[in-house]
Design a protein around this motif. Structure first.
Motif, PDB file in Angstrom:
ATOM      1  N   LEU A  62      20.208  34.234  82.754  1.00  0.00           N
ATOM      2  CA  LEU A  62      21.085  34.967  82.104  1.00  0.00           C
ATOM      3  C   LEU A  62      22.455  34.404  81.468  1.00  0.00           C
ATOM      4  O   LEU A  62      23.051  34.812  80.933  1.00  0.00           O
ATOM      5  CB  LEU A  62      21.310  36.351  82.799  1.00  0.00           C
ATOM      6  CG  LEU A  62      20.318  37.178  82.737  1.00  0.00           C
ATOM      7  CD1 LEU A  62      20.461  38.324  83.789  1.00  0.00           C
ATOM      8  CD2 LEU A  62      19.525  37.657  81.523  1.00  0.00           C
ATOM      9  N   ASP A  63      22.707  33.159  82.432  1.00  0.00           N
ATOM     10  CA  ASP A  63      24.024  32.765  81.811  1.00  0.00           C
ATOM     11  C   ASP A  63      24.147  32.042  80.703  1.00  0.00           C
ATOM     12  O   ASP A  63      23.287  31.265  80.261  1.00  0.00           O
ATOM     13  CB  ASP A  63      24.490  31.527  83.197  1.00  0.00           C
ATOM     14  CG  ASP A  63      25.893  31.037  82.901  1.00  0.00           C
ATOM     15  OD1 ASP A  63      26.851  31.633  82.329  1.00  0.00           O
ATOM     16  OD2 ASP A  63      26.070  29.790  83.093  1.00  0.00           O
ATOM     17  N   GLY A  64      24.943  32.341  79.855  1.00  0.00           N
ATOM     18  CA  GLY A  64      24.875  31.945  78.494  1.00  0.00           C
ATOM     19  C   GLY A  64      24.061  32.616  77.433  1.00  0.00           C
ATOM     20  O   GLY A  64      23.776  32.382  76.219  1.00  0.00           O
ATOM     21  N   ALA A  65      23.054  33.533  78.285  1.00  0.00           N
ATOM     22  CA  ALA A  65      22.199  34.380  77.173  1.00  0.00           C
ATOM     23  C   ALA A  65      22.809  35.574  76.340  1.00  0.00           C
ATOM     24  O   ALA A  65      24.062  36.054  76.842  1.00  0.00           O
ATOM     25  CB  ALA A  65      21.112  34.895  77.957  1.00  0.00           C
ATOM     26  N   GLU A  66      22.495  35.416  75.222  1.00  0.00           N
ATOM     27  CA  GLU A  66      23.011  36.696  74.212  1.00  0.00           C
ATOM     28  C   GLU A  66      22.347  37.944  74.659  1.00  0.00           C
ATOM     29  O   GLU A  66      20.982  38.193  74.937  1.00  0.00           O
ATOM     30  CB  GLU A  66      22.879  36.506  72.798  1.00  0.00           C
ATOM     31  CG  GLU A  66      23.494  37.504  72.074  1.00  0.00           C
ATOM     32  CD  GLU A  66      22.951  37.709  70.436  1.00  0.00           C
ATOM     33  OE1 GLU A  66      23.378  38.667  70.052  1.00  0.00           O
ATOM     34  OE2 GLU A  66      22.596  36.334  69.964  1.00  0.00           O
ATOM     35  N   TRP A  67      23.190  39.038  74.844  1.00  0.00           N
ATOM     36  CA  TRP A  67      22.831  40.413  75.386  1.00  0.00           C
ATOM     37  C   TRP A  67      23.916  41.372  74.747  1.00  0.00           C
ATOM     38  O   TRP A  67      25.122  41.223  75.128  1.00  0.00           O
ATOM     39  CB  TRP A  67      22.750  40.413  76.733  1.00  0.00           C
ATOM     40  CG  TRP A  67      22.152  41.764  77.486  1.00  0.00           C
ATOM     41  CD1 TRP A  67      20.800  42.049  77.354  1.00  0.00           C
ATOM     42  CD2 TRP A  67      22.855  42.655  78.415  1.00  0.00           C
ATOM     43  NE1 TRP A  67      20.740  43.256  78.112  1.00  0.00           N
ATOM     44  CE2 TRP A  67      21.913  43.617  78.846  1.00  0.00           C
ATOM     45  CE3 TRP A  67      23.995  42.682  78.840  1.00  0.00           C
ATOM     46  CZ2 TRP A  67      22.299  44.686  79.465  1.00  0.00           C
ATOM     47  CZ3 TRP A  67      24.485  43.863  79.827  1.00  0.00           C
ATOM     48  CH2 TRP A  67      23.585  44.832  80.014  1.00  0.00           C
ATOM     49  N   MET A  68      23.332  42.366  74.156  1.00  0.00           N
ATOM     50  CA  MET A  68      24.280  43.386  73.511  1.00  0.00           C
ATOM     51  C   MET A  68      25.177  42.966  72.618  1.00  0.00           C
ATOM     52  O   MET A  68      26.272  43.278  72.538  1.00  0.00           O
ATOM     53  CB  MET A  68      24.718  44.291  74.582  1.00  0.00           C
ATOM     54  CG  MET A  68      23.746  45.079  75.364  1.00  0.00           C
ATOM     55  SD  MET A  68      24.410  46.237  76.688  1.00  0.00           S
ATOM     56  CE  MET A  68      24.672  47.545  75.652  1.00  0.00           C
ATOM     57  N   GLY A  69      24.851  41.731  71.992  1.00  0.00           N
ATOM     58  CA  GLY A  69      25.804  40.988  71.082  1.00  0.00           C
ATOM     59  C   GLY A  69      26.717  40.151  71.571  1.00  0.00           C
ATOM     60  O   GLY A  69      27.751  39.441  70.911  1.00  0.00           O
ATOM     61  N   ARG A  70      26.855  39.961  72.828  1.00  0.00           N
ATOM     62  CA  ARG A  70      27.695  39.011  73.552  1.00  0.00           C
ATOM     63  C   ARG A  70      26.839  37.745  74.207  1.00  0.00           C
ATOM     64  O   ARG A  70      26.004  38.189  74.825  1.00  0.00           O
ATOM     65  CB  ARG A  70      28.436  39.751  74.593  1.00  0.00           C
ATOM     66  CG  ARG A  70      29.002  41.038  74.033  1.00  0.00           C
ATOM     67  CD  ARG A  70      30.192  41.443  73.134  1.00  0.00           C
ATOM     68  NE  ARG A  70      31.567  40.795  73.284  1.00  0.00           N
ATOM     69  CZ  ARG A  70      32.411  41.397  74.000  1.00  0.00           C
ATOM     70  NH1 ARG A  70      32.229  42.563  74.772  1.00  0.00           N
ATOM     71  NH2 ARG A  70      33.827  41.125  73.836  1.00  0.00           N
ATOM     72  N   ASP A  71      27.730  36.750  74.497  1.00  0.00           N
ATOM     73  CA  ASP A  71      27.245  35.737  75.345  1.00  0.00           C
ATOM     74  C   ASP A  71      27.625  35.879  76.871  1.00  0.00           C
ATOM     75  O   ASP A  71      28.929  35.691  76.766  1.00  0.00           O
ATOM     76  CB  ASP A  71      27.742  34.482  74.818  1.00  0.00           C
ATOM     77  CG  ASP A  71      26.937  34.010  73.357  1.00  0.00           C
ATOM     78  OD1 ASP A  71      25.854  34.429  73.019  1.00  0.00           O
ATOM     79  OD2 ASP A  71      27.745  33.219  72.535  1.00  0.00           O
ATOM     80  N   LEU A  72      26.674  35.907  77.877  1.00  0.00           N
ATOM     81  CA  LEU A  72      27.161  36.456  78.922  1.00  0.00           C
ATOM     82  C   LEU A  72      27.528  35.117  79.738  1.00  0.00           C
ATOM     83  O   LEU A  72      27.255  34.179  79.501  1.00  0.00           O
ATOM     84  CB  LEU A  72      25.637  36.828  79.783  1.00  0.00           C
ATOM     85  CG  LEU A  72      25.201  38.300  79.325  1.00  0.00           C
ATOM     86  CD1 LEU A  72      24.068  38.648  80.123  1.00  0.00           C
ATOM     87  CD2 LEU A  72      26.293  39.499  79.179  1.00  0.00           C
ATOM     88  N   LYS A  73      28.400  35.627  80.560  1.00  0.00           N
ATOM     89  CA  LYS A  73      28.962  34.466  81.665  1.00  0.00           C
ATOM     90  C   LYS A  73      28.544  35.089  82.897  1.00  0.00           C
ATOM     91  O   LYS A  73      29.009  36.143  83.482  1.00  0.00           O
ATOM     92  CB  LYS A  73      30.410  34.563  81.511  1.00  0.00           C
ATOM     93  CG  LYS A  73      31.027  33.668  82.549  1.00  0.00           C
ATOM     94  CD  LYS A  73      31.097  32.157  82.347  1.00  0.00           C
ATOM     95  CE  LYS A  73      31.902  31.254  83.298  1.00  0.00           C
ATOM     96  NZ  LYS A  73      31.217  30.085  83.369  1.00  0.00           N
ATOM     97  N   VAL A  74      27.485  34.385  83.621  1.00  0.00           N
ATOM     98  CA  VAL A  74      26.957  34.871  84.802  1.00  0.00           C
ATOM     99  C   VAL A  74      26.994  33.675  85.833  1.00  0.00           C
ATOM    100  O   VAL A  74      26.454  32.751  85.472  1.00  0.00           O
ATOM    101  CB  VAL A  74      25.365  35.258  84.580  1.00  0.00           C
ATOM    102  CG1 VAL A  74      24.764  35.887  85.833  1.00  0.00           C
ATOM    103  CG2 VAL A  74      25.394  36.430  83.371  1.00  0.00           C
ATOM    104  N   ASN A  75      27.630  34.271  86.989  1.00  0.00           N
ATOM    105  CA  ASN A  75      27.540  32.935  88.057  1.00  0.00           C
ATOM    106  C   ASN A  75      27.770  33.873  89.422  1.00  0.00           C
ATOM    107  O   ASN A  75      28.002  34.960  89.250  1.00  0.00           O
ATOM    108  CB  ASN A  75      28.815  32.159  87.734  1.00  0.00           C
ATOM    109  CG  ASN A  75      30.199  32.568  87.614  1.00  0.00           C
ATOM    110  OD1 ASN A  75      30.608  33.380  88.410  1.00  0.00           O
ATOM    111  ND2 ASN A  75      30.868  32.039  86.434  1.00  0.00           N
ATOM    112  N   LYS A  76      27.660  33.022  90.473  1.00  0.00           N
ATOM    113  CA  LYS A  76      28.155  33.652  91.859  1.00  0.00           C
ATOM    114  C   LYS A  76      29.392  34.126  91.991  1.00  0.00           C
ATOM    115  O   LYS A  76      30.477  33.489  91.635  1.00  0.00           O
ATOM    116  CB  LYS A  76      27.881  32.374  93.053  1.00  0.00           C
ATOM    117  CG  LYS A  76      26.493  32.042  93.269  1.00  0.00           C
ATOM    118  CD  LYS A  76      26.128  32.456  94.540  1.00  0.00           C
ATOM    119  CE  LYS A  76      24.610  31.926  94.719  1.00  0.00           C
ATOM    120  NZ  LYS A  76      23.801  32.752  95.648  1.00  0.00           N
TER     121      LYS A  76
END
Length: 101
Positions: A62-76
């Motif tokens: 999911l890090d960097g994936a587009e979701w609900m029109g936004r590029d997600l930032k996902v990390n620990k």
């Protein structure tokens, strides 16, 4: 340990996040912080998964994936820093009198 999810749409719900992260394992908890004054979402969340392997799989996918029109930032998620005052009360050790002469 938990996962930090940033750059979220302000319309996202706990159910939205649970459904998305459940594709990578068991979601134990979702926390959506809100602004104290407005009650509005702050644009980030914390997701707790059942195992570290599930957390890693979700982060990788999911890090960097587009979701609900936004590029997600996902990390620990990093441990919360202590934001309490270091003391001194704002007078920098010059006494506590507020009287002016």
């Amino acid at each position: 340990m938990s996962i930090y999810v940033g750059n979220l749409s302000y319309s996202v719900t706990q159910d939205d996040l649970t459904e998305t992260f459940a594709e990578y394992g068991t979601v134990k908890r979702v926390q959506l912080p809100t602004d104290r004054e407005t009650g509005r979402m702050r644009g980030f969340a914390f997701v707790e998964m059942a195992t570290e392997e599930e957390e890693t799989a979700a982060i990788d996918a999911l890090d960097g994936a587009e979701w609900m029109g936004r590029d997600l930032k996902v990390n620990k998620a990093r441990p919360r820093e202590d934001r309490r005052s270091s003391g001194g009360g704002g007078w920098q050790g010059r006494g506590g009198s507020s009287r002016r002469f």
